[in-house]
Design a protein around this motif. Structure first.
Motif, mmCIF file in Angstrom:
data_model
loop_
_atom_site.group_PDB
_atom_site.id
_atom_site.type_symbol
_atom_site.label_atom_id
_atom_site.label_comp_id
_atom_site.label_asym_id
_atom_site.label_seq_id
_atom_site.Cartn_x
_atom_site.Cartn_y
_atom_site.Cartn_z
ATOM 1 N N GLU A 1 0.840 -1.203 0.000
ATOM 2 C CA GLU A 1 0.000 0.000 0.000
ATOM 3 C C GLU A 1 0.876 1.253 0.000
ATOM 4 O O GLU A 1 0.676 2.183 -0.787
ATOM 5 C CB GLU A 1 -0.903 0.006 1.235
ATOM 6 N N ALA B 1 2.842 1.730 -3.312
ATOM 7 C CA ALA B 1 2.019 2.237 -4.405
ATOM 8 C C ALA B 1 1.778 3.738 -4.272
ATOM 9 O O ALA B 1 1.890 4.497 -5.250
ATOM 10 C CB ALA B 1 0.694 1.482 -4.450
ATOM 11 N N GLU B 2 1.446 4.181 -3.046
ATOM 12 C CA GLU B 2 1.135 5.594 -2.830
ATOM 13 C C GLU B 2 2.376 6.471 -2.948
ATOM 14 O O GLU B 2 2.315 7.590 -3.477
ATOM 15 C CB GLU B 2 0.482 5.781 -1.457
ATOM 16 N N GLU B 3 3.503 5.975 -2.458
ATOM 17 C CA GLU B 3 4.708 6.808 -2.399
ATOM 18 C C GLU B 3 5.511 6.786 -3.696
ATOM 19 O O GLU B 3 6.003 7.823 -4.149
ATOM 20 C CB GLU B 3 5.591 6.333 -1.235
ATOM 21 N N LYS C 1 2.110 6.354 -7.522
ATOM 22 C CA LYS C 1 0.892 7.123 -7.778
ATOM 23 C C LYS C 1 1.117 8.316 -8.701
ATOM 24 O O LYS C 1 0.355 8.539 -9.656
ATOM 25 C CB LYS C 1 0.277 7.576 -6.459
ATOM 26 N N ASN C 2 2.137 9.110 -8.437
ATOM 27 C CA ASN C 2 2.328 10.353 -9.166
ATOM 28 C C ASN C 2 3.137 10.194 -10.453
ATOM 29 O O ASN C 2 3.001 11.001 -11.383
ATOM 30 C CB ASN C 2 3.004 11.393 -8.271
ATOM 31 N N PRO D 1 1.340 5.936 -13.447
ATOM 32 C CA PRO D 1 -0.100 5.704 -13.241
ATOM 33 C C PRO D 1 -0.580 4.309 -13.644
ATOM 34 O O PRO D 1 -1.487 3.767 -13.015
ATOM 35 C CB PRO D 1 -0.759 6.785 -14.102
ATOM 36 N N TYR E 1 0.540 1.871 -10.992
ATOM 37 C CA TYR E 1 -0.256 2.167 -9.805
ATOM 38 C C TYR E 1 -1.659 1.584 -9.934
ATOM 39 O O TYR E 1 -2.174 0.965 -8.997
ATOM 40 C CB TYR E 1 -0.333 3.681 -9.614
ATOM 41 N N GLU E 2 -2.280 1.750 -11.112
ATOM 42 C CA GLU E 2 -3.630 1.239 -11.313
ATOM 43 C C GLU E 2 -3.655 -0.289 -11.165
ATOM 44 O O GLU E 2 -4.585 -0.846 -10.565
ATOM 45 C CB GLU E 2 -4.135 1.621 -12.698
ATOM 46 N N ARG F 1 -3.320 -1.109 -7.408
ATOM 47 C CA ARG F 1 -4.561 -0.802 -6.695
ATOM 48 C C ARG F 1 -5.650 -1.817 -7.039
ATOM 49 O O ARG F 1 -6.484 -2.156 -6.203
ATOM 50 C CB ARG F 1 -5.061 0.601 -7.057
#
Length: 769
Positions: free
Chosen positions: A592, A595-597, A600-601, A604, A607-608, A611
């Motif tokens: 988790e 993915a966020e750190e 995400k930015n 993508p 990240y998708e 998630r």
């Protein structure tokens, strides 16, 4: 089990003794502290060399000067790698670990007694410990206690004795200087021995009638004056270390008044007094009472000393309050004391740790005031473990109605409190780890972000991507194939869970005695039959509900963790440091945070895909409920229910049991039991397809994840991802490959001295399991 044994278990858990050997809190704290100190030394060494480099950049001289000429931005990158923030975090973290070590290294359970002066604290301490007024002074006059007393339950010791611990000269000098500053005297004092020379300052203030001083400053002056005018009374004791004292001698070290009411001053030299005596309640074992100075005392630092005692040396606090006989209520000063403690300890701690003691009895004549205070407290949202209304001077009442309940409460809740304290320190440790990781990345960037190095990283990253993409595809294919092969098979864990539930169906039929009791009440047989079925259906239905939690959810979590493991171990994401995760272990929390750190930015599509797997929820609770209810249709007594099997009353009449209520009760009971095989058969039919649904769902999720993760768009992102992070993922190989040809020579060696951030994280968390 006796209270003393339970207390010993708490001590064992903290210190790693007995059945907790090797797993105590203390070892985890010490391991973390040791690692912190080693990191601190590395960062300090880094800081020293950094200063040398920046000086070289400034002057243009020294062995590193050529580096700055060839790389104009090098100085800025070195400046960005500033270790000052990290060093502050490390210092705070080491202090916090030391505080925890002190707490958990104790062999005792410490209970502090706090409150404003003249509320009954000393009476309470006397009632528990059996110490006399000659040892613990209790008075309705001035502030009697002059220093902190630690009173220890020493079984077998019927005459008290003590260890008196004195301040050092430096500590007294620091205190005197603090008084001078707070009073605003603007007067220096060079040494401990020169304190008497401040007499002229004291005389001048008295002669000027404290001109310009506030009321608080005048109160502080009163205490400051004691250090100056009574220097000879306490000076010989300062820096004496500690000395033993008999019961008759103790009061002279802790009290501000002797037994005749005369002022004394030895206590000014005393840091702490440890008193030993068997308590009235000796079987309480290793408990220690900490007697704090009453907050009505206006001497400097009372609040800070009390708060430090609560934070560092207390497993519980008893806040004593004496409602006045002539009318009283919860006052502003009560709120101030409570808020002071709340700010220091936090509301979660107070809920399990702070006890309010209302000192009340017929003799004191304050029952009405006490009742009014309780009513007010109940309207406030105070975080208090419990409130006790007792006579603090009655030893039996104090033992039975206060001490025993408090100890029982602590025995139940102290492990939770201990873990919350560790959790609070872990918050600081995570900040420290994040700060260190930020520095680590900045340090790596000193060389990696140089123009000469960027091309080398690009080439190195491409080579490594070519080597790892096949491994990722192979490992993901292995997971996919396993779920593909199982997609048309009944899920064994679900099938097993359903079969276990079916085997327990008979246990939900009410006992024969229940039917007999119902028939004795002259109820209609059909009604008794229906009522029994109405009792059975919800019980069976509820029994199946936990399949979704205990069987389905573990299946979906297993899929998630298998994907996480593939990424962590085979895709080597474990080598990329995170600032937000509390662990580098392969957990869903780690994925988790990753993915966020990290995704995400900037990435993508990756990240998708991540998630998509993390958000997987295979909840088939509604379908499960439908299947269960369908199988239970035979037991459905609702009007018009199509599959309901009514009671065969005609058969009962033919067999001559209808008019015998006890016999009829058995007839109904047996008729109910005879329905269960039909329910079992229906369940077998209803659940045959249901058992395959989890296998379909799991396969569908991994198939779609694979498509997303290996799509052309995601592959392009993965390629760039591995180029960017190649120097972290394959750090050792990168260093070996480039070190020999490194333009930066010794600078490269300096950069690599910090521990890798991946090695830091887990060691900078205190684990409690």
């Amino acid at each position: 089990m006796e209270i003393s044994e339970k207390i010993q278990q708490i001590v064992n858990r903290r210190k790693g003794l007995g059945r907790h050997e090797g797993q105590g809190f203390l070892k985890a704290i010490d391991d973390c502290s040791t690692h912190l100190i080693s990191i601190q030394e590395e960062v300090k060494h880094f800081s020293e060399i950094r200063d040398t480099l920046l000086e070289s950049a400034k002057t243009g001289t020294g062995e590193y000067a050529s580096y700055f000429k060839n790389d104009p931005d090098l100085e800025n990158r070195i400046k960005e790698a500033d270790p000052e923030h990290v060093l502050k975090h490390l210092e705070t973290s080491i202090t916090e670990c030391t505080r925890l070590h002190t707490r958990f290294d104790r062999d005792t359970i410490n209970i502090s007694v706090i409150g404003r002066a003249r509320q009954g604290k000393s009476c309470l301490l006397q009632a528990i410990s059996g110490l006399q007024d000659s040892v613990i002074p209790a008075s309705n006059g001035g502030d009697c206690t002059g220093t902190t007393s630690v009173i220890c339950n020493e079984v077998g010791t019927h005459t008290a004795h003590a260890d008196v611990i004195f301040y050092t000269k430096d500590e007294i000098l620091k205190q005197v200087r603090k008084y001078i500053e707070e009073i605003g005297l603007h007067q220096g004092v060079a040494s401990f021995e020169s304190i008497p020379n401040l007499q002229s300052v004291v005389d001048q203030c008295v002669n000027d009638k404290f001109s310009g001083m506030t009321g608080q400053q005048q109160s502080l002056f009163f205490h400051f004056r004691k250090y100056v005018e009574h220097f000879d009374d306490y000076a010989t004791l300062v820096s004496a270390g500690s000395i033993p004292a008999t019961e008759n001698e103790i009061r002279s070290y802790v009290a501000q008044y002797d037994s005749n009411g005369n002022l004394t001053y030895k206590y000014l030299a005393v840091k702490e007094v440890c008193i030993y005596k068997e308590f009235h309640f000796a079987e309480a074992g290793r408990i220690v009472l900490v007697d704090t100075i009453g907050l009505g005392d206006t001497s400097l630092g009372i609040k800070d000393r009390m708060l430090n005692t609560l934070q560092n040396n207390s497993d519980a606090a008893l806040m004593v309050r004496l409602p006045a006989a002539n009318g009283d209520n919860w006052r502003v000063e009560d709120d101030e004391l409570y808020d002071l403690i709340l700010k220091k300890m936090g509301e979660e701690m107070l809920d399990k740790w702070l006890f309010l003691i209302l000192n009340s009895c017929e003799f004191l004549g304050n029952k009405n005031s006490t009742d009014a205070m309780i009513n007010t407290i109940q309207t406030k949202n105070l975080h208090i473990a419990d409130t006790f209304v007792i006579n603090c001077a009655d030893k039996d009442v104090v033992k039975n109605d206060l001490l025993v309940p408090v100890l029982e409460y602590l025995i139940t809740n102290l492990e939770t409190v201990d873990k919350e304290l560790i959790a609070n320190v872990n918050k600081q440790l995570r900040k420290c780890c994040q700060s260190y990781n930020t520095l680590y990345e900045s340090v790596r960037g000193i060389i990696n972000n140089s123009p000469a190095q960027q091309q080398g990283i690009q080439t190195f990253g491409l080579t490594k991507w070519d080597s790892i993409k096949g491994i990722i595809e192979l490992e993901l294919a292995s997971i996919y194939t396993e779920y593909y092969d199982a997609q048309y098979s009944a899920c064994t864990s679900v099938q097993k869970g359903v079969e276990e539930k079916k085997e327990s169906l008979y246990s939900y039929v009410p006992a024969l005695e229940w039917y007999e009791e119902e028939m004795k009440k002259m109820h209609n047989p059909q009604s008794v039959y229906s009522d029994g079925l109405d009792k059975i259906r919800p019980l069976i239905s509820a029994n199946f509900e936990d399949i979704n939690i205990n069987t389905i959810q573990p299946l979906q979590e297993e899929l998630k963790i298998r994907v996480a493991y593939m990424l962590h171990e085979f895709a080597l994401w474990k080598n990329i440091p995170l600032e937000t995760s509390s662990t580098e272990d392969c957990t869903l929390e780690w994925l988790e945070c990753f993915a966020e750190e990290k995704l995400k930015n900037s990435f993508p599509n990756i990240y998708e895909a991540i998630r998509f797997i993390l958000s997987y929820e295979m909840s088939i609770a509604d379908l499960l409920d439908y299947k269960v209810e369908s199988a239970l249709s035979t037991l459905d007594t609702a009007p018009g229910a199509p599959h309901f099997v009514p009671l065969d009353v005609a058969e009962a009449q033919r067999t001559d049991v209808y008019n015998d209520r006890i016999a009829m009760a058995r007839f109904i009971w047996e008729a109910t039991i005879n329905l269960i095989p039909t329910v079992e058969e229906k369940m077998g039919k209803e659940f045959s397809l249901y058992n395959e649904i989890p296998s379909h769902s799991l396969y569908a999720r991994i198939r779609k994840f694979r498509e997303k993760f290996l799509s052309e768009a995601t592959r392009n992102e993965l390629r760039q991802f591995y180029i960017i992070h190649s120097t972290a993922i394959w750090a050792d190989q990168y260093m070996q490959m480039h070190q020999a040809a490194q333009t930066y020579g010794k600078l490269h060696n300096w950069i690599t001295q910090l521990s890798s951030s991946v090695a830091v994280g887990n060691k900078l968390i205190i684990k409690t399991n």
